[in-house]
Enzyme design. Structure first.
Site, PDB file in Angstrom:
ATOM      1  N   ILE A 195       0.921   3.712  -5.561  1.00  0.00           N
ATOM      2  CA  ILE A 195      -0.024   3.086  -6.494  1.00  0.00           C
ATOM      3  C   ILE A 195      -1.106   2.328  -5.713  1.00  0.00           C
ATOM      4  CG2 ILE A 195      -0.264   1.374  -8.341  1.00  0.00           C
ATOM      5  CD1 ILE A 195       2.632   2.179  -9.205  1.00  0.00           C
ATOM      6  N   ARG A 222       5.531  -6.558 -10.294  1.00  0.00           N
ATOM      7  CA  ARG A 222       6.590  -7.158 -11.105  1.00  0.00           C
ATOM      8  C   ARG A 222       6.349  -8.660 -11.159  1.00  0.00           C
ATOM      9  NH1 ARG A 222       7.465  -2.906 -12.982  1.00  0.00           N
ATOM     10  NH2 ARG A 222       9.374  -1.675 -12.887  1.00  0.00           N
ATOM     11  N   GLU A 259       9.789 -11.120 -19.068  1.00  0.00           N
ATOM     12  CA  GLU A 259       9.155 -10.370 -20.166  1.00  0.00           C
ATOM     13  C   GLU A 259      10.130 -10.203 -21.335  1.00  0.00           C
ATOM     14  OE1 GLU A 259       7.695  -6.725 -18.442  1.00  0.00           O
ATOM     15  OE2 GLU A 259       6.618  -7.821 -16.915  1.00  0.00           O
ATOM     16  N   ARG A 309       5.489  -4.209   4.913  1.00  0.00           N
ATOM     17  CA  ARG A 309       6.372  -4.683   5.979  1.00  0.00           C
ATOM     18  C   ARG A 309       6.075  -3.944   7.277  1.00  0.00           C
ATOM     19  NH1 ARG A 309      11.628  -3.744   2.566  1.00  0.00           N
ATOM     20  NH2 ARG A 309      10.370  -1.882   2.246  1.00  0.00           N
ATOM     21  N   ASP A 368      -0.268  -8.032 -15.660  1.00  0.00           N
ATOM     22  CA  ASP A 368       0.373  -7.035 -16.532  1.00  0.00           C
ATOM     23  C   ASP A 368       1.860  -7.328 -16.642  1.00  0.00           C
ATOM     24  OD1 ASP A 368       0.544  -4.621 -18.053  1.00  0.00           O
ATOM     25  OD2 ASP A 368       1.243  -3.531 -16.281  1.00  0.00           O
ATOM     26  N   LEU A 382       0.861  -1.197   0.000  1.00  0.00           N
ATOM     27  CA  LEU A 382       0.000   0.000   0.000  1.00  0.00           C
ATOM     28  C   LEU A 382       0.897   1.246   0.000  1.00  0.00           C
ATOM     29  CD1 LEU A 382      -3.048   0.815   0.100  1.00  0.00           C
ATOM     30  CD2 LEU A 382      -2.760   1.110   2.566  1.00  0.00           C
ATOM     31  N   GLY A 383       1.439   1.542  -1.179  1.00  0.00           N
ATOM     32  CA  GLY A 383       2.251   2.756  -1.345  1.00  0.00           C
ATOM     33  C   GLY A 383       1.501   3.721  -2.232  1.00  0.00           C
ATOM     34  N   HIS A 424       2.446  -5.508 -20.042  1.00  0.00           N
ATOM     35  CA  HIS A 424       3.106  -4.466 -19.233  1.00  0.00           C
ATOM     36  C   HIS A 424       2.703  -3.057 -19.706  1.00  0.00           C
ATOM     37  CE1 HIS A 424       6.807  -3.692 -16.500  1.00  0.00           C
ATOM     38  NE2 HIS A 424       5.962  -2.675 -16.441  1.00  0.00           N
TER      39      HIS A 424
END
Ligand code: NAP
Ligand code: 8YV
Length: 312
Positions: A155, A232, A261, A175, A256, A152-153, A279
């Site tokens: 984005i 990622r 990739e 964390r 995504d 939960l940052g 992506h």
């Protein structure tokens, strides 16, 4: 006056490449006949580097750049850079935070709706002419469902704000719990996955988060649960995910990002209960323009004042 020299690791848009070349003496590394030999022979002339979350800069490349002072990176992810080495050598690095939050969060919501309501699958159904002979199976409701966010940052918060419009209760796992957050904190991933209907990944990539989502977390998410990854590919054990989708351990996934990739394993591409996009989290005209402008503004600020605008 001589233009400052800049080494560019990989291509960005024509528009960006042109803007960069107008103000700086740019060496496009990817256009050198032998980029490794070029770096070994001429790397010492460069103090400034332009790269991206995708192309990054390896420890081997840094060895050939003994006079490097700053890297301006396109994208917010930093898992493609050896951060310890950058710190050790006091090389400054900027990323492009905030400007892409909306688009990545929009995509996460799009993947939630697509996987639950089976939009892509139903589109394939209509195009294949199957509607005339059969009805399309039911999907799952989105509104009111429980949303778990891993990371939960910037984005993740944008995803949580959107979820409020869908009356979704939100819990998260970081964390460290966020003081004063209106969202419930889950002390472990297993606890969050057991609670959630949708588990959305918005944490950084890299060694510290490698395979955070493995068989145990997928089993906890359960057969009606849906995994959304806009973080990622390395955050998820991709083989375990494929197995979980094949065996109905989880209901569906919206992806995504991938382990290697642009390779997407055939086993994933053959499944109907997964939505696969290439992506494109930040890939809108508006956001990519803002990201380009922020890279250029960082470079200019470093040259003029020795300071980056959005340092990591
Ligand atoms: P951010 O603001 O730094 O947020 C990252 C969050 O992840 C923080 O809340 C952090 O909290 C949490 N976190 C870090 N390590 C964790 C762990 N081991 N377990 C659980 N949570 C952890 O970063 P952001 O700007 O939101 O970007 C997040 C990531 O999204 C980027 O690093 C990038 O990889 C990815 N991204 C993808 C796209 C795309 O196109 N799909 C576009 C942009 C970004 P704590 O430090 O308290 O753990
Ligand atoms: C980038 C991303 O566009 O910002 C990131 O971390 O993943 C995307 O926004 C992409 O990686 C190009 O470098």
């Amino acid at each position: 006056m001589n233009k400052p020299k800049v080494l560019q690791v990989g291509p960005l848009t024509e528009r960006f490449n042109a803007a960069l070349a107008a103000a700086y003496a740019v060496t496009p590394l990817w256009q050198q006949a032998n980029p490794v030999a070029f770096l070994r022979e001429q790397g010492e002339q460069f103090e400034l580097l332009i790269s991206s979350a995708r192309f990054g800069c390896s420890a081997e490349q840094l060895l050939c750049l003994p006079n490097l002072r700053a890297i301006c990176s396109f994208g917010v992810g930093y898992d493609s850079y050896p951060l310890d080495l950058l710190r050790e050598r006091c090389i400054a690095i900027s990323t492009t935070p905030e400007v892409l939050n909306d688009c990545v969060a929009d995509l996460a919501m799009g993947l939630i709706i697509d996987t639950a309501r089976r939009l892509s699958e139903s589109d394939r159904f209509v195009r294949a002419g199957r509607w005339v002979s059969a009805g399309f199976p039911l999907g799952r409701k989105v509104s009111g469902k429980r949303l778990g966010i891993v990371g939960l940052g910037r984005i993740g918060e944008a995803v949580a704000r959107r979820a409020a419009g869908f009356d979704m209760p939100v819990r998260y796992h970081n964390r460290t719990p966020i003081a004063g957050s209106p969202h419930g904190y889950a002390a472990s991933l297993l606890e969050l996955a057991s609670w959630a209907d949708f588990l959305v990944l918005t944490c950084p990539g890299g060694a510290a988060t490698r395979h955070l989502i493995g068989r145990d977390v997928l089993a906890a998410l359960g057969r009606d649960g849906i995994l959304i990854n806009v973080a990622r590919g390395t955050v998820v054990d991709q083989d375990a995910l494929i197995e979980a989708l094949q065996q109905g351990v989880i209901g569906a996934a919206g992806l995504d990002v991938y382990a290697a990739e642009p390779e997407v394993p055939l086993a994933l591409r053959e499944l109907n209960n997964v939505v696969l996009v290439p992506h494109i989290g930040s890939a809108s005209e508006e956001t990519r323009l803002q990201m380009e402008q922020l890279v250029l503004a960082n470079l200019q600020a470093f040259i003029e004042r020795g300071e980056l605008l959005t340092p990591l």
